[in-house]
Write a protein that holds these residues in place. Structure first.
Motif, PDB file in Angstrom:
ATOM      1  N   PRO A 239      -2.201  61.061 -86.581  1.00 39.51           N
ATOM      2  CA  PRO A 239      -1.479  60.574 -85.398  1.00 39.51           C
ATOM      3  C   PRO A 239      -0.518  61.620 -84.865  1.00 39.51           C
ATOM      4  O   PRO A 239      -0.054  62.500 -85.599  1.00 39.51           O
ATOM      5  CB  PRO A 239      -0.728  59.347 -85.923  1.00 39.51           C
ATOM      6  CG  PRO A 239      -0.600  59.566 -87.388  1.00 39.51           C
ATOM      7  CD  PRO A 239      -1.836  60.318 -87.801  1.00 39.51           C
ATOM      8  N   ASP A 240      -0.200  61.536 -83.571  1.00 43.57           N
ATOM      9  CA  ASP A 240       0.660  62.536 -82.921  1.00 43.57           C
ATOM     10  C   ASP A 240       2.055  62.583 -83.543  1.00 43.57           C
ATOM     11  O   ASP A 240       2.572  63.653 -83.842  1.00 43.57           O
ATOM     12  CB  ASP A 240       0.762  62.234 -81.419  1.00 43.57           C
ATOM     13  CG  ASP A 240      -0.561  62.464 -80.711  1.00 43.57           C
ATOM     14  OD1 ASP A 240      -1.357  63.272 -81.226  1.00 43.57           O
ATOM     15  OD2 ASP A 240      -0.812  61.824 -79.675  1.00 43.57           O
ATOM     16  N   ASN A 241       2.678  61.430 -83.703  1.00 43.13           N
ATOM     17  CA  ASN A 241       4.011  61.394 -84.302  1.00 43.13           C
ATOM     18  C   ASN A 241       3.894  60.779 -85.691  1.00 43.13           C
ATOM     19  O   ASN A 241       4.019  59.571 -85.870  1.00 43.13           O
ATOM     20  CB  ASN A 241       4.968  60.585 -83.428  1.00 43.13           C
ATOM     21  CG  ASN A 241       6.418  60.814 -83.815  1.00 43.13           C
ATOM     22  OD1 ASN A 241       6.734  60.968 -84.988  1.00 43.13           O
ATOM     23  ND2 ASN A 241       7.309  60.831 -82.829  1.00 43.13           N
ATOM     24  N   LEU A 242       3.639  61.625 -86.667  1.00 47.04           N
ATOM     25  CA  LEU A 242       3.317  61.156 -88.006  1.00 47.04           C
ATOM     26  C   LEU A 242       4.441  60.355 -88.639  1.00 47.04           C
ATOM     27  O   LEU A 242       4.204  59.310 -89.248  1.00 47.04           O
ATOM     28  CB  LEU A 242       2.966  62.356 -88.901  1.00 47.04           C
ATOM     29  CG  LEU A 242       2.564  62.028 -90.343  1.00 47.04           C
ATOM     30  CD1 LEU A 242       1.342  61.127 -90.366  1.00 47.04           C
ATOM     31  CD2 LEU A 242       2.301  63.316 -91.126  1.00 47.04           C
ATOM     32  N   ALA A 245       4.465  56.890 -87.044  1.00 45.63           N
ATOM     33  CA  ALA A 245       3.241  56.133 -87.290  1.00 45.63           C
ATOM     34  C   ALA A 245       3.112  55.718 -88.749  1.00 45.63           C
ATOM     35  O   ALA A 245       2.726  54.579 -89.053  1.00 45.63           O
ATOM     36  CB  ALA A 245       2.026  56.955 -86.865  1.00 45.63           C
ATOM     37  N   LEU A 246       3.432  56.639 -89.663  1.00 45.51           N
ATOM     38  CA  LEU A 246       3.330  56.371 -91.104  1.00 45.51           C
ATOM     39  C   LEU A 246       4.649  56.813 -91.742  1.00 45.51           C
ATOM     40  O   LEU A 246       4.805  57.980 -92.125  1.00 45.51           O
ATOM     41  CB  LEU A 246       2.143  57.129 -91.706  1.00 45.51           C
ATOM     42  CG  LEU A 246       0.768  56.755 -91.131  1.00 45.51           C
ATOM     43  CD1 LEU A 246      -0.290  57.742 -91.574  1.00 45.51           C
ATOM     44  CD2 LEU A 246       0.376  55.337 -91.544  1.00 45.51           C
ATOM     45  N   THR A 285      -0.332  50.317 -86.061  1.00 42.77           N
ATOM     46  CA  THR A 285       0.497  50.187 -84.861  1.00 42.77           C
ATOM     47  C   THR A 285      -0.223  50.845 -83.698  1.00 42.77           C
ATOM     48  O   THR A 285      -1.300  51.437 -83.869  1.00 42.77           O
ATOM     49  CB  THR A 285       1.870  50.862 -85.047  1.00 42.77           C
ATOM     50  OG1 THR A 285       1.664  52.276 -85.204  1.00 42.77           O
ATOM     51  CG2 THR A 285       2.605  50.310 -86.257  1.00 42.77           C
ATOM     52  N   THR A 286       0.373  50.767 -82.522  1.00 46.34           N
ATOM     53  CA  THR A 286      -0.226  51.425 -81.359  1.00 46.34           C
ATOM     54  C   THR A 286      -0.270  52.944 -81.544  1.00 46.34           C
ATOM     55  O   THR A 286      -1.073  53.614 -80.907  1.00 46.34           O
ATOM     56  CB  THR A 286       0.572  51.082 -80.088  1.00 46.34           C
ATOM     57  OG1 THR A 286       1.962  51.373 -80.305  1.00 46.34           O
ATOM     58  CG2 THR A 286       0.424  49.608 -79.735  1.00 46.34           C
ATOM     59  N   ARG A 287       0.576  53.471 -82.410  1.00 45.77           N
ATOM     60  CA  ARG A 287       0.546  54.915 -82.705  1.00 45.77           C
ATOM     61  C   ARG A 287      -0.584  55.269 -83.672  1.00 45.77           C
ATOM     62  O   ARG A 287      -1.023  56.412 -83.729  1.00 45.77           O
ATOM     63  CB  ARG A 287       1.876  55.369 -83.306  1.00 45.77           C
ATOM     64  CG  ARG A 287       3.060  55.287 -82.351  1.00 45.77           C
ATOM     65  CD  ARG A 287       4.301  55.878 -82.989  1.00 45.77           C
ATOM     66  NE  ARG A 287       5.437  55.862 -82.068  1.00 45.77           N
ATOM     67  CZ  ARG A 287       6.286  54.842 -81.975  1.00 45.77           C
ATOM     68  NH1 ARG A 287       6.138  53.772 -82.754  1.00 45.77           N
ATOM     69  NH2 ARG A 287       7.286  54.880 -81.113  1.00 45.77           N
ATOM     70  N   PHE A 288      -1.021  54.269 -84.446  1.00 46.39           N
ATOM     71  CA  PHE A 288      -2.089  54.480 -85.423  1.00 46.39           C
ATOM     72  C   PHE A 288      -2.900  53.183 -85.535  1.00 46.39           C
ATOM     73  O   PHE A 288      -2.830  52.462 -86.511  1.00 46.39           O
ATOM     74  CB  PHE A 288      -1.473  54.862 -86.768  1.00 46.39           C
ATOM     75  CG  PHE A 288      -2.455  55.506 -87.732  1.00 46.39           C
ATOM     76  CD1 PHE A 288      -3.249  56.572 -87.327  1.00 46.39           C
ATOM     77  CD2 PHE A 288      -2.557  55.071 -89.038  1.00 46.39           C
ATOM     78  CE1 PHE A 288      -4.133  57.181 -88.203  1.00 46.39           C
ATOM     79  CE2 PHE A 288      -3.429  55.672 -89.928  1.00 46.39           C
ATOM     80  CZ  PHE A 288      -4.220  56.727 -89.507  1.00 46.39           C
ATOM     81  N   ASP A 504       1.035  45.233 -81.352  1.00 52.46           N
ATOM     82  CA  ASP A 504       1.262  45.401 -82.784  1.00 52.46           C
ATOM     83  C   ASP A 504       0.895  44.132 -83.540  1.00 52.46           C
ATOM     84  O   ASP A 504       0.393  44.188 -84.674  1.00 52.46           O
ATOM     85  CB  ASP A 504       2.723  45.765 -83.059  1.00 52.46           C
ATOM     86  CG  ASP A 504       2.999  47.240 -82.792  1.00 52.46           C
ATOM     87  OD1 ASP A 504       2.040  47.954 -82.417  1.00 52.46           O
ATOM     88  OD2 ASP A 504       4.142  47.676 -82.946  1.00 52.46           O
TER      89      ASP A 504
END
Length: 564
Positions: A239-242, A245-246, A285-288, A504
């Motif tokens: 993911p872009d913002n690790l 996201a995690l 999530t929407t990030r991952f 989410d």
């Protein structure tokens, strides 16, 4: 105790009028309960069901007669009136536990229908044959679970068992042995070396002596691969913002699947992402969102502490779902204010209504209601089951009704439609085995199954036709589409219910979509219960429903409604 009883007798002896009044009230209450049990729960059949969708008959096809249905709450039966109540009792009443347990051995020679089913499964690309492989008893080619059946082993049975457990490969050996695994750890050999016939399926090859006939299972829609207690979700791009996201990360020089899964389980996160020598934990999530899977070869980097498993790379993560429950969508309550409109969750029995209720409750956070009262559903957490369906405290109302009066009582509806072949079998299992049980072999082979199909198949068609005709605002959702693309289809349903769609929360639902009312695939029938005549009749009903949907400028029935 004796003194209390004496006082009770003396009270009524002095004033007999009170005694007779009490007796009359008691008998009246008993009569009302009796009448309620005989009528509540039986879906009403509208007059229009005697001849639905006139004019949609396909050229040259003879439509089945729908006149078996009559007005009122039930079906016309060829037997006496006493048999009707016994056979078609309230929807929520099933057989007792002892009868549900009579799941007998299917036995006997395999019929042509079984071979037909195997062909259909291959056509649906459930599994792809990839070759004959060497197998060593000291170092198995497939190292997951295994089981043997030296009388009735079939290719489909082996595939079904491995798929149910989430494995990627299924292999058959020695005509009767089934092995499952995530990876083939052996060399390919000549096809001629797999030369043994399946014990339960003449004409089909099930490996050979120390040789495996291996199939790759298509699990993207039906289930997921498993690693111990964790569920394999796939290979995904970093993911872009690790860190967002995690949120939990730990360095693991001696990385293994077990170590990362154990860490994330201990930290109470539902996702474990392996990235070479780093383990990341978090939520979908929407990030991952885990919606865009990558080719597994991009994640194929050997674990430093595990010989046969991949542990991903810094750019492509291998993701497992732990046994930690995602609690972001578990809160449920009644509506804070009485709803101004009644929305139906309408379906033919066996079309997945209970599963859809589970999804809606998780996605919205509000209880669903019911036109009926089902104690077993209430005990499993459907708290809206006890509310009167007009209470206004629930987000939508389960109903199987299909009469004009009943339909017009609702302001809007989600109409859930399922392949009739699957829906009829699901409802037959529920009728004779309970919500997650199975009908006994004697029921399938006896008179119950043909009578059930004769009476219920017409209703599958008329149910949809009536809701399309009399429903005020109807959102059509196909059960198969909901399984295939839950995120999008559930979002459509939630929007109709007037609740803001939270992505989410929908992602949370995806990770625990099964609920408590999913039947295990391990006891599926290993033969096709539908005769040629049944198939002809049901196919005609499918054409009627397809024409009615297209007549409303809606998408017709899915292609897999025509498996025969």
């Amino acid at each position: 105790m004796a003194k209390l009883w004496f006082r009770f007798q003396r009270y009524f002896r002095r004033k007999p009028v009170r005694f007779f009044t009490f007796l009359v009230l008691y008998l009246t209450a008993g009569s009302l309960v009796f009448l309620h049990s005989g009528f509540v729960g039986q879906p009403a059949i509208s007059q229009s069901q005697a001849s639905p969708a006139a004019g949609v008959q396909a050229e040259g096809a003879e439509l089945p007669f729908l006149g078996d249905l009559h007005l009122g709450r039930g079906f016309r039966d060829t037997g006496d009136a006493s048999n009707i109540a016994r056979r078609y009792g309230p929807w929520f009443k099933g057989k007792d536990g002892s009868e549900r347990a009579k799941l007998g051995d299917y036995g006997g020679a395999w019929s042509r229908a079984l071979k037909g089913r195997i062909v259909r499964e291959k056509e649906e690309e459930r599994a792809k044959y990839i070759g004959c492989y060497l197998d060593d008893t000291q170092s198995r080619a497939l190292r997951g679970v295994s089981f043997f059946d030296y009388k009735k082993m079939t290719i489909f049975r082996c595939q079904d068992n491995c798929a149910e457990r989430g494995y990627l490969y299924a292999g058959l050996e020695f005509g009767a042995e089934c092995y499952c695994g995530h990876k083939i750890q052996a060399t390919n050999v000549s096809e001629a070396e797999c030369d043994m016939e399946c014990k339960g399926e003449r004409g089909s090859v099930c490996g050979g002596a120390n040789r495996l006939s291996v199939f790759r299972l298509q699990l993207a829609q039906e289930s997921a691969r498993r690693y111990g207690s964790a569920v394999f979700r796939g290979c995904f791009r970093r993911p872009d913002n690790l860190s967002l996201a995690l949120p939990v990360t730990a360095a693991m020089p001696n990385m293994s699947v077990d170590k990362c899964v154990d860490l994330c389980t201990e930290k109470e996160y539902p996702l474990a992402a392996l990235a070479g020598t780093a383990c990341h934990c978090g939520f979908p999530t929407t990030r991952f969102p885990l919606h865009e899977r990558e080719d597994e070869q991009l994640c194929a980097q050997k674990c430093s502490a595990e010989e046969f498993e991949s542990c991903g790379t810094p750019r492509y993560f291998i993701v497992y779902q732990t046994q930690v429950q995602d609690n972001r969508c578990m809160d449920r309550r009644f509506l804070p204010a009485k709803s101004k409109q009644l929305i139906a969750l309408a379906s033919f029995p066996g079309a997945g209504n209970t599963w859809a209720r589970h999804l809606i409750e998780l996605a919205t956070g509000f209880y669903t209601g019911s036109y009926y009262f089902d104690g077993s559903l209430y005990n499993k957490g459907f708290k809206g089951e006890r509310d009167h369906w007009r209470s206004g405290r629930t987000i939508c109302i389960k109903t199987h009704e299909s009469g004009q009066k009943e339909i017009e009582a609702f302001d809007a509806a989600i109409l859930l439609i399922r392949n009739p072949y699957k829906a009829l079998m699901a409802e037959f299992n529920r009728k004779y085995g309970g919500h997650i049980g199975f009908a006994a072999h004697a029921h399938w082979k006896g008179k119950e199954w043909p009578e059930f199909v004769r009476n219920y198949a017409p209703w599958w068609a008329t149910h949809t036709l009536d809701w399309l005709k009399f429903g005020k605002k109807v959102l059509v959702v196909h059960f198969e589409d909901l399984k295939r693309d839950l995120f999008v289809q559930l979002g459509r349903m939630v929007s109709l219910l007037g609740v803001a769609v939270r992505e989410d929360r929908l992602l949370c639902v995806e990770s625990q979509k099964d609920g408590n009312f999913k039947r295990s695939g391990l006891r599926k029938l290993e033969y096709d219960p539908y005769t040629a005549d049944m198939q002809k009749v049901i196919s005609a009903y499918i054409k009627m429903v397809d024409a009615a949907l297209k007549g409303r400028n809606l998408t017709g029935v899915p292609d897999d409604y025509y498996p025969r």
